[in-house]
Design a protein around this motif. Structure first.
Motif, mmCIF file in Angstrom:
data_model
loop_
_atom_site.group_PDB
_atom_site.id
_atom_site.type_symbol
_atom_site.label_atom_id
_atom_site.label_comp_id
_atom_site.label_asym_id
_atom_site.label_seq_id
_atom_site.Cartn_x
_atom_site.Cartn_y
_atom_site.Cartn_z
ATOM 1 N N UNK A 33 0.790 -1.232 0.000
ATOM 2 C CA UNK A 33 0.000 0.000 0.000
ATOM 3 C C UNK A 33 0.823 1.283 0.000
ATOM 4 N N UNK A 34 2.095 1.207 0.322
ATOM 5 C CA UNK A 34 2.902 2.406 0.403
ATOM 6 C C UNK A 34 3.814 2.509 -0.802
ATOM 7 N N UNK A 35 4.223 3.661 -1.246
ATOM 8 C CA UNK A 35 4.005 4.977 -0.660
ATOM 9 C C UNK A 35 2.694 5.635 -1.086
ATOM 10 N N UNK A 36 1.993 5.082 -2.086
ATOM 11 C CA UNK A 36 0.802 5.767 -2.604
ATOM 12 C C UNK A 36 -0.361 5.828 -1.624
ATOM 13 N N UNK A 37 -0.495 4.799 -0.783
ATOM 14 C CA UNK A 37 -1.610 4.701 0.168
ATOM 15 C C UNK A 37 -2.962 4.796 -0.557
ATOM 16 N N UNK A 38 -3.073 4.015 -1.635
ATOM 17 C CA UNK A 38 -4.304 4.015 -2.436
ATOM 18 C C UNK A 38 -5.477 3.398 -1.683
ATOM 19 N N UNK A 39 -5.191 2.433 -0.802
ATOM 20 C CA UNK A 39 -6.244 1.776 -0.034
ATOM 21 C C UNK A 39 -6.224 2.344 1.377
ATOM 22 N N UNK A 40 -7.380 2.830 1.817
ATOM 23 C CA UNK A 40 -7.493 3.404 3.148
ATOM 24 C C UNK A 40 -7.979 2.322 4.109
#
Length: 180
Positions: A33-40
């Motif tokens: 999920x990192x670095x974009x952090x698309x999924x919360x």
């Protein structure tokens, strides 16, 4: 997303309902999920025990989510829908009010279909919907989603709004592609 590089066109979230987490699982988040952090991540800690609350709070904060502890049945109604406010906040602040049209579908049960076709079989329909946000100044920066409004529209009614010279192409296109 990780395989194709393309995510969905909507928000992505994981609702984690648990009675505890013995770790923060940062290695998994770092890999997927990192670095974009698309999924919360939205963890819900069930019960009064808060020994693992810090791990779950970290997961939420590190992944642009929101932590909630559910201790009683009253907490369920009050807190479970909080994720909607978190996900809608950027759209409210940026004044993004997306209108969504569904793909055409066949329906013969709706009152609109019965009136238009005198109940003689299925009608090609589409649905249009959009979010409704609070526009009050004191709630605008908190991004309050009030609900969703939508309606079903017979495609034949939409065709009436298209100029006559375009109707032939549109009708042929729909006929050729409806069953493919």
């Amino acid at each position: 997303f990780n395989k194709t590089g393309r995510g969905s066109e909507c928000s992505q979230a994981i609702m984690l309902v648990t009675d505890g987490a013995v770790d923060t699982y940062d290695a998994i988040f770092e890999k997927f999920n990192w670095p974009e952090r698309k999924v919360r991540i939205f963890p819900y800690l069930i019960g009064r025990e808060s020994a693992f609350a810090d791990n779950l709070k970290w997961m939420a904060c590190a992944n642009k989510g929101y932590f909630t502890q559910i201790s009683t049945l009253a907490d369920v109604q009050e807190n479970v829908m909080e994720y909607l406010h978190v996900l809608s906040r950027p759209k409210v602040i940026d004044q993004e009010h997306d209108t969504v049209w569904t793909e055409a579908y066949i329906d013969s049960t709706l009152p609109q279909a019965q009136k238009l076709e005198d109940g003689q079989g299925p009608v090609l329909m589409t649905t249009v919907a959009m979010p409704v946000f609070s526009t009050k100044n004191e709630t605008r920066n908190r991004g309050i989603l009030l609900g969703v409004v939508g309606t079903d529209v017979p495609v034949s009614e939409l065709l009436k709004t298209i100029p006559k010279y375009k109707v032939t192409f549109t009708t042929k296109f729909l006929s050729n592609n409806m069953y493919n």
